[in-house]
Write a protein that holds these residues in place. Sequence first.
Motif, short mmCIF file in Angstrom:
data_model
loop_
_atom_site.label_atom_id
_atom_site.label_comp_id
_atom_site.label_asym_id
_atom_site.label_seq_id
_atom_site.Cartn_x
_atom_site.Cartn_y
_atom_site.Cartn_z
N VAL A 125 1.22 -0.92 -0.25
CA VAL A 125 0.26 0.19 -0.27
C VAL A 125 0.81 1.29 0.21
CG1 VAL A 125 -0.25 0.26 2.59
CG2 VAL A 125 -1.79 0.95 0.98
N GLU A 126 0.60 2.13 -0.51
CA GLU A 126 1.28 3.52 -0.51
C GLU A 126 0.76 4.83 -1.20
OE1 GLU A 126 4.75 3.07 -3.10
OE2 GLU A 126 5.39 0.71 -2.72
N LEU A 127 0.88 5.70 -0.95
CA LEU A 127 0.26 7.15 -0.53
C LEU A 127 1.17 7.33 -2.15
CD1 LEU A 127 -0.87 9.79 -0.26
CD2 LEU A 127 1.27 10.58 0.17
N GLY A 128 0.67 7.64 -3.56
CA GLY A 128 0.37 8.03 -4.82
C GLY A 128 0.38 9.48 -4.91
N VAL A 129 1.11 10.36 -5.31
CA VAL A 129 1.43 11.83 -5.40
C VAL A 129 0.86 11.68 -7.44
CG1 VAL A 129 2.44 14.08 -5.40
CG2 VAL A 129 2.63 12.56 -3.91
N VAL A 130 0.13 13.22 -7.45
CA VAL A 130 -0.14 13.39 -8.61
C VAL A 130 0.33 14.22 -9.19
CG1 VAL A 130 -1.91 13.36 -10.81
CG2 VAL A 130 -1.78 11.93 -8.55
N GLY A 236 0.29 14.60 -15.04
CA GLY A 236 -0.49 13.48 -14.80
C GLY A 236 0.88 12.06 -14.48
N ASP A 237 2.10 12.93 -14.03
CA ASP A 237 2.74 11.25 -13.44
C ASP A 237 2.54 11.26 -12.22
OD1 ASP A 237 3.64 11.63 -16.60
OD2 ASP A 237 5.37 12.50 -15.44
N ILE A 238 2.58 10.06 -11.40
CA ILE A 238 2.54 9.67 -10.29
C ILE A 238 4.02 9.09 -9.64
CG2 ILE A 238 1.29 7.53 -9.04
CD1 ILE A 238 0.13 7.43 -11.15
N ILE A 239 4.42 9.72 -8.49
CA ILE A 239 5.00 9.24 -7.72
C ILE A 239 5.16 8.46 -6.49
CG2 ILE A 239 7.20 10.17 -6.09
CD1 ILE A 239 7.11 12.16 -7.69
N SER A 240 5.33 7.19 -6.30
CA SER A 240 4.03 5.89 -5.75
C SER A 240 5.09 6.35 -4.26
CB SER A 240 3.82 5.02 -6.12
OG SER A 240 3.41 4.30 -5.45
N THR A 241 4.60 6.80 -3.47
CA THR A 241 6.19 7.19 -2.59
C THR A 241 6.61 6.12 -1.35
OG1 THR A 241 3.83 7.79 -1.16
CG2 THR A 241 4.62 9.83 -2.17
N GLY A 242 6.23 5.02 -1.88
CA GLY A 242 7.05 4.11 -1.03
C GLY A 242 5.81 3.58 0.43
N THR A 243 6.40 2.55 0.79
CA THR A 243 5.52 1.90 1.81
C THR A 243 5.90 1.48 2.86
OG1 THR A 243 4.29 -0.25 1.71
CG2 THR A 243 6.35 -1.55 1.08
N PRO A 244 4.68 0.76 4.03
CA PRO A 244 4.95 0.22 5.21
C PRO A 244 4.80 -0.74 5.48
CG PRO A 244 2.86 1.41 4.98
CD PRO A 244 3.10 1.61 3.77
N PRO A 245 6.03 -1.04 6.87
CA PRO A 245 6.06 -2.61 6.84
C PRO A 245 5.10 -3.25 6.90
CG PRO A 245 5.82 -1.76 9.02
CD PRO A 245 5.95 -0.24 7.88
N GLY A 246 5.09 -4.59 6.76
CA GLY A 246 3.82 -6.31 6.98
C GLY A 246 3.87 -6.21 5.02
N VAL A 247 5.07 -6.09 4.64
CA VAL A 247 4.74 -6.67 2.99
C VAL A 247 5.13 -8.64 3.32
CG1 VAL A 247 5.76 -4.50 1.74
CG2 VAL A 247 7.56 -6.31 2.86
N GLY A 248 4.95 -8.96 2.37
CA GLY A 248 4.42 -10.63 2.69
C GLY A 248 5.99 -10.64 2.59
N MET A 249 7.25 -9.67 1.84
CA MET A 249 8.71 -10.85 2.15
C MET A 249 8.97 -10.37 3.91
SD MET A 249 11.66 -8.89 -0.62
CE MET A 249 11.20 -7.40 0.34
N GLY A 250 8.18 -9.58 4.32
CA GLY A 250 8.93 -9.03 5.82
C GLY A 250 8.19 -10.51 6.42
N LYS A 251 7.27 -10.78 5.96
CA LYS A 251 6.23 -11.79 7.53
C LYS A 251 7.70 -13.01 8.52
CE LYS A 251 2.91 -9.71 7.21
NZ LYS A 251 2.19 -8.39 8.02
N LYS A 252 7.21 -12.96 9.41
CA LYS A 252 8.52 -13.69 9.84
C LYS A 252 7.48 -15.49 11.19
CE LYS A 252 12.28 -11.28 9.33
NZ LYS A 252 11.79 -10.71 8.65
N PRO A 253 7.92 -16.45 11.11
CA PRO A 253 9.40 -16.37 10.35
C PRO A 253 9.63 -17.00 9.00
CG PRO A 253 7.98 -18.60 11.56
CD PRO A 253 7.16 -17.54 11.42
N THR A 254 8.22 -17.16 8.27
CA THR A 254 8.18 -17.51 6.75
C THR A 254 7.34 -16.60 6.23
OG1 THR A 254 7.54 -19.75 7.54
CG2 THR A 254 7.31 -19.25 5.27
N PRO A 255 8.06 -16.01 4.96
CA PRO A 255 7.38 -14.73 4.09
C PRO A 255 5.63 -15.74 3.78
CG PRO A 255 9.52 -15.14 3.03
CD PRO A 255 9.73 -16.41 4.82
#
Length: 281
Positions: A125-130, A236-255
């Motif tokens: 999930v990310e905030l997009g700037v238009v 019309g260009d978009i800057i998608s500003t990054g995501t907070p923690p909680g992505v699947g790759m970062g789940k412990k102990p198993t993504p």
Amino acid sequence: MKLVRFGPRGLEKPGILDAEGRVRDLAGIVEEIGPEELSPAGLARLATVDVSALPLADPGARLGVPFTGTRNFVCIGLNYADHAAESGAAVPTEPIIFLKALTALSGPNDPVEIPRGSTKTDWEVELGVVIGSRAKYVTEAEALDHVAGYVIVNDVSERSFQLERGGTWDKGKGHETFGPVGPWLVTKDEIPDPQDLEMGLEVDGQVMQHGSTRTMIFGVRTLVSYVSQFITLMPGDIISTGTPPGVGMGKKPTPIYLRPGQDMRVWIKGLGEQRQRTVAA
């Protein structure tokens, strides 16, 4: 204002939300919601429209990307310190920039494809700037003058393509449907502080991400100014500003990664929510 585009893919019509949150048809006022409409003058003209007098759209109509004319879909990597930590990466000293393919753009509730050969499709999930007016070498002080508004972006990513296949991140970011945007564009006058927006993402009803733009490493003003030193940003260009923690790759102990047949709910306070179902490519 909350601007939308509604209708079948490729045949979307311009729209605007009324005070009750219903979509009204703007086709009698403008032909599209594109770069001209996103300019300061264009938004000022739309602000004079009597929304209550416009015809109502079909309440079941599909929503598309809420504007057209995007030339650059710019993304910022590792822009939350806690997300960098869960990714095993150092906190960046300057913004990390990459570009997402324009063919990744899709409506906020359109299906998200799991690519062929994918084993690690992930959510963000990310905030997009238009962008609303041309921005080249702008200062932080003037950065928001070039912003038309804000949207939700789900920066869907295939981690094995991104990190294990050599080269840059782009091949893990650009698959068709990997860039849901919307449901609407909220003009900047309705968002007094883009650095104070709660956000989250659920998969099959389970909360995966819950954070706030307060914890960005580089804020919106900094990012618009910084990107404009390297890439001329256009309406019309978009800057998608990054995501907070909680992505699947970062789940412990198993993504945890997405598979076909799952449902995502993606939301940012004040910007609405997206809902996507995953399907096999």
